[in-house]
Write a protein that holds these residues in place. Structure first.
Motif, PDB file in Angstrom:
ATOM      1  N   THR A 116       0.857  -1.105   0.049  1.00 45.26           N
ATOM      2  CA  THR A 116       0.059   0.060  -0.001  1.00 45.26           C
ATOM      3  C   THR A 116       0.901   1.027   0.006  1.00 45.26           C
ATOM      4  OG1 THR A 116      -1.805  -1.255   1.277  1.00 45.26           O
ATOM      5  CG2 THR A 116      -1.734   1.380   1.281  1.00 45.26           C
ATOM      6  N   TYR A 171      -6.752  -8.435  -1.728  1.00 47.16           N
ATOM      7  CA  TYR A 171      -6.494  -6.990  -1.646  1.00 47.16           C
ATOM      8  C   TYR A 171      -5.209  -6.739  -2.451  1.00 47.16           C
ATOM      9  CZ  TYR A 171      -5.222  -2.328   0.222  1.00 47.16           C
ATOM     10  OH  TYR A 171      -4.901  -1.283   0.153  1.00 47.16           O
ATOM     11  N   LEU A 174      -5.856  -7.022  -6.266  1.00 44.81           N
ATOM     12  CA  LEU A 174      -6.599  -5.757  -6.400  1.00 44.81           C
ATOM     13  C   LEU A 174      -5.759  -4.634  -6.846  1.00 44.81           C
ATOM     14  CD1 LEU A 174      -9.361  -4.649  -7.552  1.00 44.81           C
ATOM     15  CD2 LEU A 174      -9.781  -4.303  -4.895  1.00 44.81           C
ATOM     16  N   LEU A 175      -5.077  -4.406  -5.661  1.00 49.21           N
ATOM     17  CA  LEU A 175      -4.151  -3.250  -5.560  1.00 49.21           C
ATOM     18  C   LEU A 175      -3.125  -3.162  -6.819  1.00 49.21           C
ATOM     19  CD1 LEU A 175      -4.272  -0.722  -3.791  1.00 49.21           C
ATOM     20  CD2 LEU A 175      -2.161  -1.515  -2.581  1.00 49.21           C
ATOM     21  N   GLN A 176      -2.637  -4.389  -7.163  1.00 50.15           N
ATOM     22  CA  GLN A 176      -1.594  -4.531  -8.018  1.00 50.15           C
ATOM     23  C   GLN A 176      -2.499  -4.043  -9.370  1.00 50.15           C
ATOM     24  OE1 GLN A 176       1.394  -7.836  -7.755  1.00 50.15           O
ATOM     25  NE2 GLN A 176       0.299  -7.981  -5.778  1.00 50.15           N
ATOM     26  N   LEU A 177      -3.702  -4.598  -9.663  1.00 50.65           N
ATOM     27  CA  LEU A 177      -4.189  -4.542 -10.879  1.00 50.65           C
ATOM     28  C   LEU A 177      -4.565  -3.154 -11.249  1.00 50.65           C
ATOM     29  CD1 LEU A 177      -6.978  -7.337 -11.017  1.00 50.65           C
ATOM     30  CD2 LEU A 177      -5.017  -7.044 -12.328  1.00 50.65           C
ATOM     31  N   MET A 178      -4.888  -2.377 -10.223  1.00 53.04           N
ATOM     32  CA  MET A 178      -5.390  -0.933 -10.169  1.00 53.04           C
ATOM     33  C   MET A 178      -4.012  -0.029 -10.314  1.00 53.04           C
ATOM     34  SD  MET A 178      -8.024  -0.786  -7.182  1.00 53.04           S
ATOM     35  CE  MET A 178      -8.429   0.965  -7.407  1.00 53.04           C
ATOM     36  N   ASN A 179      -2.611  -0.548 -10.173  1.00 56.36           N
ATOM     37  CA  ASN A 179      -1.402   0.247 -10.339  1.00 56.36           C
ATOM     38  C   ASN A 179      -0.762  -0.579 -11.390  1.00 56.36           C
ATOM     39  OD1 ASN A 179      -1.765   2.582  -8.089  1.00 56.36           O
ATOM     40  ND2 ASN A 179      -2.761   0.603  -7.383  1.00 56.36           N
ATOM     41  N   SER A 180      -1.351  -1.381 -12.205  1.00 59.42           N
ATOM     42  CA  SER A 180      -0.428  -2.121 -13.166  1.00 59.42           C
ATOM     43  C   SER A 180       0.793  -1.291 -13.838  1.00 59.42           C
ATOM     44  CB  SER A 180      -1.233  -2.768 -14.207  1.00 59.42           C
ATOM     45  OG  SER A 180      -2.050  -1.827 -14.911  1.00 59.42           O
TER      46      SER A 180
END
Length: 342
Positions: A116, A171, A174-180
């Motif tokens: 994060t 989580y 998801l965080l990695q997908l949103m900040n690919s």
């Protein structure tokens, strides 16, 4: 008289066995350390390595040895020892050989906090160790809150930990997908790597490791009592629930410190205590120091293999441990009768 003499003989044999194991482990550590410094893209002889360490003359060899390879070796020893101690403590708390910071969600909590920070608050990267510890502590608190029902049962702790591990893993994904577009540093962190480490990382890890390992050694009496069962521990004057919380907190501190410096490295805290039990038995007075020495040796060996096995390419130590630790642990499951050191 005969029984007393037999007990003395047995104690003497055990003491000799522990002495031999510790002597061999220290020798292995020394040999592995010199070998790890000597081999690499530029190979050096043992004499050149020792000369670079103890000589004051400036040279390329001295720069490579002192600024690149020696910090990495020391970090591998500190992180391996810290992870092994954390795993040994959790196995006493849970009375379960499958417990370690990775399997019950403690490492996942530290990793989630660190990811994060790396992806959303990169300006706070210097405070990564603090956030990692807070994440591990919060995961621990949540696990115990879910497991509490008139007391803490080891089975409920493990089940709660597995659930928390799964949720935090989702989580993180998801965080990695949103900040690919910004995953280069995070991927190295997720795989666990000692590449590019410097003396700054060594100093940071040394402080956390020395404090955590000192606390782990102070927990030996409570760890021995907990693995005997709750009733026996209470008869010995141990406050069972408080001891579980304290040992878990020390384990979380050790795991968080390693995650903040090197990322997610699995299987060390799971496998090393088992091997230590087979070598010296299940008494934490000898099991804990053996786990620390053995954990450092295994992680240093894995890191050395990862950076030298394929010329021109470095495999992160977390991947090496996952590839080798998984099958080895499955093998030990087949030999479960040996887990207690018998």
């Amino acid at each position: 008289m005969t029984a007393k003499k037999h007990g003395k003989n047995q104690g003497g044999v055990q003491l000799l066995r522990v002495g031999v194991v510790w002597t061999v482990l220290v020798a292995v550590l020394v040999v592995l350390s010199i070998t790890a410094i000597a081999i690499g893209s530029a190979g050096y002889s043992f004499r050149a390595v020792l000369g670079a360490i103890f000589s004051s003359e400036r040279s390329t060899t001295r720069t490579v040895v002192l600024n690149l390879r020696l910090p990495r070796v020391i970090l591998a020893l500190l992180i391996g020892g810290a992870l092994s101690a954390a795993g040994a403590l959790l196995q006493a708390v849970m009375r379960n050989p499958l417990a370690d910071p990775g399997t019950i969600g403690v490492s996942a909590g530290a990793g989630t906090a660190a990811i994060t920070v790396l992806l959303i608050f990169p300006n706070l990267t210097l405070s990564l160790p603090l956030f990692a510890f807070v994440g591990a502590a919060l995961a621990c608190v949540l696990i115990y809150a879910l497991a509490w029902k008139g007391g803490v049962d080891p089975v409920r702790i493990i089940l709660s930990g597995v659930a928390i591990n799964s949720v935090l893993g989702g989580y993180n994904s998801l965080l990695q997908l949103m900040n690919s577009d910004n995953l280069s540093g995070v991927l190295a962190f997720m795989n666990g790597s000692l590449s590019g480490m410097s003396w700054v990382h060594v100093r940071t890890m040394a402080v956390y490791a020395l404090v955590g390992l000192a606390l782990a050694l102070l927990c030996i009496r409570h760890a021995n009592a907990l693995q005997l069962g709750d009733e026996m521990a209470k008869n010995l004057g141990i406050r069972v629930n408080a001891s579980r919380v304290c040992l878990s907190a020390v384990s979380a501190f050790l795991a968080a410190s390693t995650v903040s410096v090197a990322g997610m490295i699995g299987f060390v805290g799971l496998v090393v205590p088992h091997i230590s039990r087979m070598l010296v038995g299940s008494d934490y007075k000898v099991l804990m120091p053996t786990s620390i020495l053995l954990g450092g040796s295994i992680l240093l060996f894995a890191d050395t293999v990862g950076r030298t096995i394929i010329p021109g390419m470095e495999i992160p130590v977390g991947i090496v441990m996952a590839v080798s630790g998984g099958p080895f642990f499955l093998y030990m499951l087949r030999k479960r009768g040996k887990f207690n050191g018998s």
